[in-house]
Enzyme design. Structure first.
Site, mmCIF file in Angstrom:
data_model
loop_
_atom_site.group_PDB
_atom_site.id
_atom_site.type_symbol
_atom_site.label_atom_id
_atom_site.label_comp_id
_atom_site.label_asym_id
_atom_site.label_seq_id
_atom_site.Cartn_x
_atom_site.Cartn_y
_atom_site.Cartn_z
ATOM 1 N N GLY A 27 39.631 47.437 45.478
ATOM 2 C CA GLY A 27 38.854 47.512 44.245
ATOM 3 C C GLY A 27 37.741 46.480 44.280
ATOM 4 O O GLY A 27 37.671 45.647 45.187
ATOM 5 N N LEU A 28 36.890 46.549 43.285
ATOM 6 C CA LEU A 28 35.768 45.617 43.202
ATOM 7 C C LEU A 28 36.235 44.179 43.025
ATOM 8 O O LEU A 28 37.352 43.922 42.554
ATOM 9 C CB LEU A 28 34.868 45.988 42.017
ATOM 10 C CG LEU A 28 34.060 47.269 42.128
ATOM 11 C CD1 LEU A 28 33.385 47.581 40.795
ATOM 12 C CD2 LEU A 28 33.026 47.163 43.239
ATOM 13 N N SER A 29 35.363 43.252 43.347
ATOM 14 C CA SER A 29 35.615 41.841 43.086
ATOM 15 C C SER A 29 35.805 41.665 41.575
ATOM 16 O O SER A 29 35.011 42.162 40.781
ATOM 17 C CB SER A 29 34.417 41.004 43.563
ATOM 18 O OG SER A 29 34.625 39.643 43.298
ATOM 19 N N GLY A 30 36.878 40.997 41.179
ATOM 20 C CA GLY A 30 37.152 40.776 39.761
ATOM 21 C C GLY A 30 37.966 41.862 39.098
ATOM 22 O O GLY A 30 38.274 41.772 37.908
ATOM 23 N N GLY A 32 41.104 42.611 39.703
ATOM 24 C CA GLY A 32 42.468 42.138 39.473
ATOM 25 C C GLY A 32 43.408 42.299 40.652
ATOM 26 O O GLY A 32 44.627 42.171 40.508
ATOM 27 N N SER A 101 37.778 45.849 50.584
ATOM 28 C CA SER A 101 37.788 46.972 51.532
ATOM 29 C C SER A 101 37.006 48.167 50.984
ATOM 30 O O SER A 101 37.590 49.174 50.617
ATOM 31 C CB SER A 101 39.210 47.350 51.941
ATOM 32 O OG SER A 101 40.107 47.384 50.867
#
Length: 190
Positions: A27-30, A32, A101
């Site tokens: 998932g995106l940065s931030g 979780g 990733s």
């Protein structure tokens, strides 16, 4: 020095039999990923299981130090993490990987290599990830200080069919953890 024989086998703690499994948080940065994977790690350890946690930020400081953020370097980063996860998984360790990733094909390549693999898509809208960004990376990317930042000027390819989706903007951390624990519990490799 002569070794003394063990008087009683009761001194040895019984080990819980388990099969290896890689649980890949993407998932995106931030979004979780690390928060959820660390909580899952603790729960699995508390159950007496053999578990390792490979966090993308920490891996970049050691195993993949020197790799940049070009597409080819990001793919190589995932391959290296995947190789370590594969070694641990085949030795009956549950491996939790939390790494952005961003490329579907790289994640699929690792899935094929490892076999015992559960993909967790930690999903949060970009606006929520930016609000959570304690390091200020999104703002730096928007200001042009960071190039090829995933979600800003480099793509993130969401999974088509992950085993679990944790929607961290709308569900509690406990709900996300429960989803992951349920997926691990029912996975055929255990």
């Amino acid at each position: 020095m002569m070794l003394q024989p063990i008087e009683s086998l009761e001194l040895l703690e019984p080990r819980i039999a388990q099969k290896g499994l890689t649980v890949w948080f993407t998932g995106l940065s931030g979004a979780g990923k690390t928060t959820i994977s660390q909580a899952v790690y603790k729960k699995l350890i508390d159950q007496g299981l053999k578990v390792e946690h490979l966090d993308g930020d920490l891996v970049r400081q050691t195993l993949t130090k020197g790799l940049g953020f070009s597409q080819s370097d990001r793919i190589e980063n995932i391959r290296r993490i995947g190789f370590v996860a594969h070694l641990l998984t085949r030795n009956d360790v549950i491996v939790l990987v939390s790494a952005i990733s961003p490329y579907r094909a790289a994640r699929e390549e690792v899935r094929q290599q490892i076999g015992s693999f559960v993909e967790i898509f930690v999903d949060a809208p970009l606006s929520v990830c930016e609000q959570r960004d304690v390091k200020g990376l999104y703002q730096k990317a928007r200001n042009g200080e960071i190039q090829r930042f995933t979600g800003i000027d480099d793509p993130y390819e969401a999974p088509f069919d992950p085993e679990v989706i944790c929607s961290t903007a709308t569900e509690s951390i406990e709900q996300s953890i429960a989803k992951v624990m349920n997926a691990i519990a029912i996975f055929p490799a255990r």
